[in-house]
Design an enzyme around this catalytic site. Structure first.
Site, PDB file in Angstrom:
ATOM      1  N   HIS A 296      25.550  -9.766   8.477  1.00  0.00           N
ATOM      2  CA  HIS A 296      25.762  -8.447   9.083  1.00  0.00           C
ATOM      3  C   HIS A 296      24.650  -7.450   8.814  1.00  0.00           C
ATOM      4  O   HIS A 296      24.745  -6.304   9.254  1.00  0.00           O
ATOM      5  CB  HIS A 296      27.071  -7.834   8.600  1.00  0.00           C
ATOM      6  CG  HIS A 296      28.300  -8.577   9.044  1.00  0.00           C
ATOM      7  ND1 HIS A 296      29.021  -8.207  10.153  1.00  0.00           N
ATOM      8  CD2 HIS A 296      28.909  -9.661   8.539  1.00  0.00           C
ATOM      9  CE1 HIS A 296      30.045  -9.034  10.299  1.00  0.00           C
ATOM     10  NE2 HIS A 296      29.991  -9.930   9.333  1.00  0.00           N
TER      11      HIS A 296
ATOM     12  N   LYS B 232      30.471   7.752  11.299  1.00  0.00           N
ATOM     13  CA  LYS B 232      30.111   6.448  10.722  1.00  0.00           C
ATOM     14  C   LYS B 232      29.837   6.713   9.251  1.00  0.00           C
ATOM     15  O   LYS B 232      29.766   7.869   8.829  1.00  0.00           O
ATOM     16  CB  LYS B 232      28.871   5.869  11.401  1.00  0.00           C
ATOM     17  CG  LYS B 232      27.717   6.874  11.525  1.00  0.00           C
ATOM     18  CD  LYS B 232      26.519   6.307  12.271  1.00  0.00           C
ATOM     19  CE  LYS B 232      26.641   6.347  13.775  1.00  0.00           C
ATOM     20  NZ  LYS B 232      26.643   5.025  14.394  1.00  0.00           N
ATOM     21  N   ARG B 233      29.676   5.644   8.450  1.00  0.00           N
ATOM     22  CA  ARG B 233      29.312   5.865   7.057  1.00  0.00           C
ATOM     23  C   ARG B 233      28.035   6.702   6.972  1.00  0.00           C
ATOM     24  O   ARG B 233      27.166   6.620   7.849  1.00  0.00           O
ATOM     25  CB  ARG B 233      29.119   4.526   6.346  1.00  0.00           C
ATOM     26  CG  ARG B 233      30.417   3.782   6.112  1.00  0.00           C
ATOM     27  CD  ARG B 233      31.391   4.611   5.281  1.00  0.00           C
ATOM     28  NE  ARG B 233      30.945   4.697   3.918  1.00  0.00           N
ATOM     29  CZ  ARG B 233      31.382   3.943   2.921  1.00  0.00           C
ATOM     30  NH1 ARG B 233      32.324   3.043   3.152  1.00  0.00           N
ATOM     31  NH2 ARG B 233      30.904   4.066   1.700  1.00  0.00           N
TER      32      ARG B 233
ATOM     33  N   LYS C 240      21.119   5.438   9.093  1.00  0.00           N
ATOM     34  CA  LYS C 240      21.861   5.868  10.276  1.00  0.00           C
ATOM     35  C   LYS C 240      21.382   7.239  10.771  1.00  0.00           C
ATOM     36  O   LYS C 240      21.731   7.675  11.861  1.00  0.00           O
ATOM     37  CB  LYS C 240      23.357   5.894   9.977  1.00  0.00           C
ATOM     38  CG  LYS C 240      23.945   4.504   9.675  1.00  0.00           C
ATOM     39  CD  LYS C 240      25.424   4.583   9.347  1.00  0.00           C
ATOM     40  CE  LYS C 240      26.025   3.275   8.863  1.00  0.00           C
ATOM     41  NZ  LYS C 240      26.308   2.309   9.944  1.00  0.00           N
TER      42      LYS C 240
ATOM     43  N   THR D 161      29.612  -0.720  15.952  1.00  0.00           N
ATOM     44  CA  THR D 161      30.801  -0.992  16.770  1.00  0.00           C
ATOM     45  C   THR D 161      31.430   0.312  17.254  1.00  0.00           C
ATOM     46  O   THR D 161      32.099   0.328  18.283  1.00  0.00           O
ATOM     47  CB  THR D 161      31.846  -1.820  15.991  1.00  0.00           C
ATOM     48  OG1 THR D 161      31.976  -1.264  14.677  1.00  0.00           O
ATOM     49  CG2 THR D 161      31.428  -3.267  15.882  1.00  0.00           C
TER      50      THR D 161
ATOM     51  N   LYS E 153      33.282   1.678  20.995  1.00  0.00           N
ATOM     52  CA  LYS E 153      34.533   2.429  21.175  1.00  0.00           C
ATOM     53  C   LYS E 153      34.291   3.671  22.026  1.00  0.00           C
ATOM     54  O   LYS E 153      35.070   3.992  22.929  1.00  0.00           O
ATOM     55  CB  LYS E 153      35.117   2.838  19.811  1.00  0.00           C
ATOM     56  CG  LYS E 153      35.530   1.651  18.956  1.00  0.00           C
ATOM     57  CD  LYS E 153      35.766   2.026  17.488  1.00  0.00           C
ATOM     58  CE  LYS E 153      35.738   0.761  16.631  1.00  0.00           C
ATOM     59  NZ  LYS E 153      35.639   1.054  15.187  1.00  0.00           N
TER      60      LYS E 153
HETATM   61  C1  KVW Z   1      29.286  -4.624   1.886  1.00  0.00           C
HETATM   62  C2  KVW Z   1      28.987  -4.311   4.241  1.00  0.00           C
HETATM   63  C3  KVW Z   1      31.063  -3.736   3.187  1.00  0.00           C
HETATM   64  C4  KVW Z   1      30.573  -4.140   1.973  1.00  0.00           C
HETATM   65  C5  KVW Z   1      27.733  -4.025   7.629  1.00  0.00           C
HETATM   66  S1  KVW Z   1      26.352  -4.754   7.091  1.00  0.00           S
HETATM   67  C6  KVW Z   1      26.947  -4.924   5.502  1.00  0.00           C
HETATM   68  C7  KVW Z   1      28.175  -4.378   5.460  1.00  0.00           C
HETATM   69  C8  KVW Z   1      28.507  -4.705   2.996  1.00  0.00           C
HETATM   70  C9  KVW Z   1      30.267  -3.820   4.330  1.00  0.00           C
HETATM   71  N1  KVW Z   1      28.609  -3.883   6.647  1.00  0.00           N
HETATM   72  C10 KVW Z   1      27.911  -3.560   9.043  1.00  0.00           C
HETATM   73  O1  KVW Z   1      28.632  -4.590   9.758  1.00  0.00           O
HETATM   74  C11 KVW Z   1      29.028  -4.174  11.048  1.00  0.00           C
HETATM   75  C12 KVW Z   1      29.868  -5.276  11.661  1.00  0.00           C
HETATM   76  O2  KVW Z   1      29.070  -6.372  12.008  1.00  0.00           O
HETATM   77  C13 KVW Z   1      27.811  -3.844  11.893  1.00  0.00           C
HETATM   78  O3  KVW Z   1      28.245  -3.341  13.152  1.00  0.00           O
HETATM   79  C14 KVW Z   1      26.938  -2.809  11.197  1.00  0.00           C
HETATM   80  O4  KVW Z   1      25.741  -2.617  11.947  1.00  0.00           O
HETATM   81  C15 KVW Z   1      26.614  -3.259   9.776  1.00  0.00           C
HETATM   82  O5  KVW Z   1      25.901  -2.242   9.086  1.00  0.00           O
END
Ligand code: KVW
Length: 811
Positions: free
Chosen positions: A354, A545-546, A551, A653, A657
């Site tokens: 991811h 978003k976070r 970002k 994502t 939405k």
């Molecule tokens: C650790 C993540 C929770 C704990 C991501 S990348 C890494 C993490 C790591 C989360 N989350 C996000 O995943 C989304 C779903 O695929 C993406 O849309 C997004 O771009 C990405 O930052």
């Protein structure tokens, strides 16, 4: 399930099971009684689904994820069971406000952001597509913290979401699993002359599963989400107790139960804590033992068909220790040879990546690993030795490549590279959008791509249109259904038919009215929550978003300050009123992200209280952004801000939405934005900024100070910041932010994209001023959002990787 039945069940639950009557002042029990009514309906279908799968002995998939960001369940259950009308009528007849009941349910916030919400959307689509897929995760006692803003700063409060119980789950003590930690290994030669390893002297804990029903959309399928809770073993207490250490025994119980106490609130940031590794192992081990137990119940200890009947999708590297754990269970518990176990592992595991951000790539220190999971560390070393032999055979003499590809990173301290373990141990590696998957192959995982090109693939993310259109925007859903029928709910590509109506005046008028009404709902929500009043005619410009530097909420703020500066200097001809809404949580330990929140609030304070500004511009920070807030926010947005530095947002994502609900996007060529733009066409997307390769090229000679110097508008914005206009009585608090943007080493290159962003925002304003044109673009965005349904994503996972046959559940 008709109105009469609902009313009588409801009364029974409320009056008898919950023992309440009209004297009870708490609406919570009313919610609970209604939830029980729906839960009964789900349970019948749940058992029928389970039996249908059992009868067919079908191939199944398990989705392993540390996070399932479910949000609320009641309204989704009503929608997917197709009982909205009778439930609404029943509540009306009882004099109850259904909306109010829906609103008292706490969010199940068992995730950080996109990755966790993706898992929740995926299991919704799996059930809707009738696929035998089980979600496996952790039942955190405390979910994502709740955020309040005090004096402009984020304050975190624990989210005890289970305080009032959870009607939707059922505890399944009978499926409890035992999990080992610590101890050491011993080996001996068995009667057949094979080496056998025992992991002994361990401190065990128990994992107890809690199951939640996951209904498909009006199809009688109800799948399971199985979440593990850690508890202490009884004999462990007893041992300590017999040693006369009662307090120690109770304390030990705590250590065990701590494992699933809290969700780590770090999005895309690795932290290396032992407790997190314990969580990951608990998830992997409990889930695999669960699947193996089921297998043995059916097939005995014959594993020859196991890989044909099972697969595991790993949601990032968080559960990737499952690779080593499956090896351990197959060899140490069930006596398979290395080669047999390895063949099964490699044919059942699939890994989704991811992110490319280096700070998010999981590495565990070898010394911690050895201490906590000595047997797993041995297995990983063995996997690595065999793997490196394969690399050597492929590239003889290439020492540098061996070091690069090793599962163990060497240095002062050794680390296990979890992504490499996941790649080596699985049959598939995918990214989450086209660009991201391409960058994985060309960059981060290039060596592995050269070795095994056929393993690599893309699966562009999506969102479930049930929750993210039908559920959260009922007026728009109704208009769409009246216009093109209701097929779109399970085949979102049908939304394309809306394009036939972009020149239909009456339709456009209704579209506009419905969108205004959704904006009004957002305004009412904000008024209730924060006591601010927003102007429905202003452009609602939203970034939720976070909070993360990549970002670029900062770029958004620079633009807001620029607009403020224009107002102050009287440059307001042809002005478009704008309301900028920014929301999101910062990881509690992320200093810069917290400063960014403070900056947004301070700038908002100055602008919102300046009489010269009036209605022209507002900047509002939306506190405690979460799933249920997004359900109100995304229908009410005009403009969706997707402005990450190109190459950094794997997919995104939220962008999907917003688009689905008819917002237009201003965005960079990053993640799924690229595919959104491809679908809607260049004219219906506000593009700006450097491309991914331009970003990488510019890095070598990036000079933000020179850029500021050559841009009058930007210079004025930076001056306002540097002269403390937004922190008059808080000297220097934004120095770190200003310094980072002006640094030639700023990885996010905020300054580089300022001019292009401001120009794109001018195009946004011109479009917004032409109401008819804007409405047309809004319709086109919604009409072309079909690709971004998780039904499409899951169909791709299934066709390419899982290969499951849909199972129809008999009535
Ligand atoms: C650790 C993540 C929770 C704990 C991501 S990348 C890494 C993490 C790591 C989360 N989350 C996000 O995943 C989304 C779903 O695929 C993406 O849309 C997004 O771009 C990405 O930052």
């Amino acid at each position: 399930m008709d109105k009469k039945e609902i009313i009588s069940d409801f009364k029974r639950y409320y009056g008898h099971r919950l023992g309440r009557d009209e004297n009870c002042r708490s609406v919570h029990y009313v919610y609970e009684a209604l939830a029980m009514v729906l839960s009964d309906r789900l349970t019948e279908r749940w058992k029928a689904t389970y039996n249908a799968y059992k009868k067919q002995d079908c191939r199944r998939a398990c989705y392993l994820s540390m996070e399932f960001l479910i949000g609320r369940t009641l309204s989704n259950a009503i929608l997917n069971l197709g009982v909205n009308d009778p439930v609404a009528q029943a509540m009306y007849e009882l004099g109850l406000d259904l909306e109010e009941l829906i609103d008292v349910e706490p969010d199940a916030g068992l995730g950080n952001g996109g990755l966790g919400r993706l898992a929740a959307c995926f299991i919704d689509s799996c059930a809707t597509l009738k696929l035998p897929v089980t979600g496996y995760g952790l039942r955190y006692e405390y979910g994502m913290f709740s955020q309040t803003i005090i004096n402009g700063e984020q304050v975190e409060e624990p989210d005890h979401w289970l305080r009032n119980g959870n009607v939707w789950e059922i505890e399944r003590l009978e499926y409890t699993q035992r999990i080992k930690f610590g101890g050491h290994t011993e080996s001996h030669i068995d009667e057949n002359g094979h080496k056998r390893v025992c992991w002994v002297n361990t401190h065990d804990i128990l994992a107890v599963p809690y199951d939640t029903p996951i209904p498909g959309y009006k199809n009688d399928t109800v799948n399971s989400l199985r979440l593990w809770k850690a508890t202490a073993t009884e004999e462990f207490d007893l041992q300590e107790f017999n040693a006369g250490d009662y307090a120690e025994a109770v304390a030990a119980k705590n250590t065990a139960e701590n494992i699933t106490m809290v969700l780590y609130p770090n999005d895309a940031n690795e932290n290396g804590k032992a407790l997190r590794l314990r969580q990951q192992y608990l998830l992997a081990s409990a889930s695999l033992q669960d699947v193996l137990e089921l297998w043995i119940g059916r097939h005995g200890k014959d594993f020859s068909e196991f890989a044909a009947k099972n697969c595991f999708q790993l949601n990032d590297t968080h559960p990737s220790i499952a690779v080593a754990e499956l090896m351990r269970l197959l060899m140490d518990i069930y006596g398979l040879s290395w080669d047999e176990a390895w063949a099964i592992t490699r044919n059942t595991m699939a890994y989704t990546n991811h992110t490319l951000l280096p700070e998010a790539l999981e590495r565990w220190s070898v010394s911690l690993f050895k201490l906590l999971l000595p047997r797993l560390m041995e297995i990983i070393f063995e996997i690595n030795a065999r793997f490196l032999a394969e690399v050597s055979a492929h590239w003889p003499g290439d020492k540098a490549r061996l070091a690069r590809m090793s599962l163990i990173e060497e240095g002062d301290e050794q680390y296990v590279r979890m992504a490499y373990l996941a790649i080596v141990g699985s049959y598939s590696v995918n990214g989450v959008a086209e660009l991201h998957s391409k960058l994985l192959q060309q960059g981060l995982f290039h060596d592995f791509y050269e070795l095994w090109p056929q393993k690599f693939n893309n699966k562009t993310n999506g969102v479930t249109p049930r929750r993210w259109l039908a559920g959260c925007n009922p007026e728009l859903a109704k208009l769409i259904t009246e216009t093109i029928g209701d097929g779109w709910l399970t085949d979102l590509s049908l939304l394309k038919k809306l394009e036939l109506y972009v020149d239909d005046k009456a339709f456009c008028k209704r579209w506009h009215e419905v969108r205004l009404c959704a904006k009004q709902r957002l305004i009412d929500f904000k008024k209730k929550e924060m006591d601010v009043d927003l102007n429905v005619n202003a452009l609602f410009d939203v970034q939720v978003k976070r909070i993360h530097e990549y970002k670029r909420q900062l770029l958004n703020v620079l633009h807001v300050i620029h607009l403020y500066d224009r107002i102050k200097r009287g440059d307001t001809e042809n002005w478009t009123d704008r309301c900028v809404l920014i929301g999101g949580k910062a990881a509690p330990g992320y200093f810069m992200a917290k400063k960014i929140i403070k900056l947004i609030n301070n700038v908002g304070n100055v602008i919102n209280n300046d009489p010269d500004v009036g209605n022209r511009l507002k900047l509002i920070f939306l506190p405690n952004y979460r799933v249920s807030a997004m359900e109100i926010i995304c229908p009410g947005a005009d403009l969706s801000e997707q402005i990450s530095t190109a190459g950094k947002e794997a997919s995104g994502t939220g962008n999907m939405k917003f688009m689905m609900n008819g917002a237009l996007t201003i965005g960079t060529l990053d993640g799924a934005n690229i595919e959104i733009r491809e679908e809607v066409g260049d004219d219906n997307f506000f593009l700006f900024g450097l491309t991914e390769d331009q970003v990488e090229k510019l890095r070598h000679h990036y000079d933000p100070v020179a850029i500021i110097d050559q841009d009058e508008d930007l210079k004025r914005v930076m001056n306002l910041l540097e002269w403390g206009h937004f922190n008059q009585f808080e000297p220097d608090i934004f120095d770190a932010i200003i310094g980072s943007m002006k640094s030639p080493h700023d990885p996010w290159m905020t300054i580089a994209d300022f001019r292009s962003f401001v120009d794109a925002q001018k195009r946004v304003e011109a479009a917004y001023q032409d109401k008819e044109r804007w409405t047309k673009m809004s319709i086109i965005n919604c009409a072309n959002s079909g690709k971004f349904s998780t039904d499409r994503t899951i169909a791709e996972y299934n066709n390419d990787l899982w290969k499951l046959t849909p199972v129809t559940v008999p009535k």
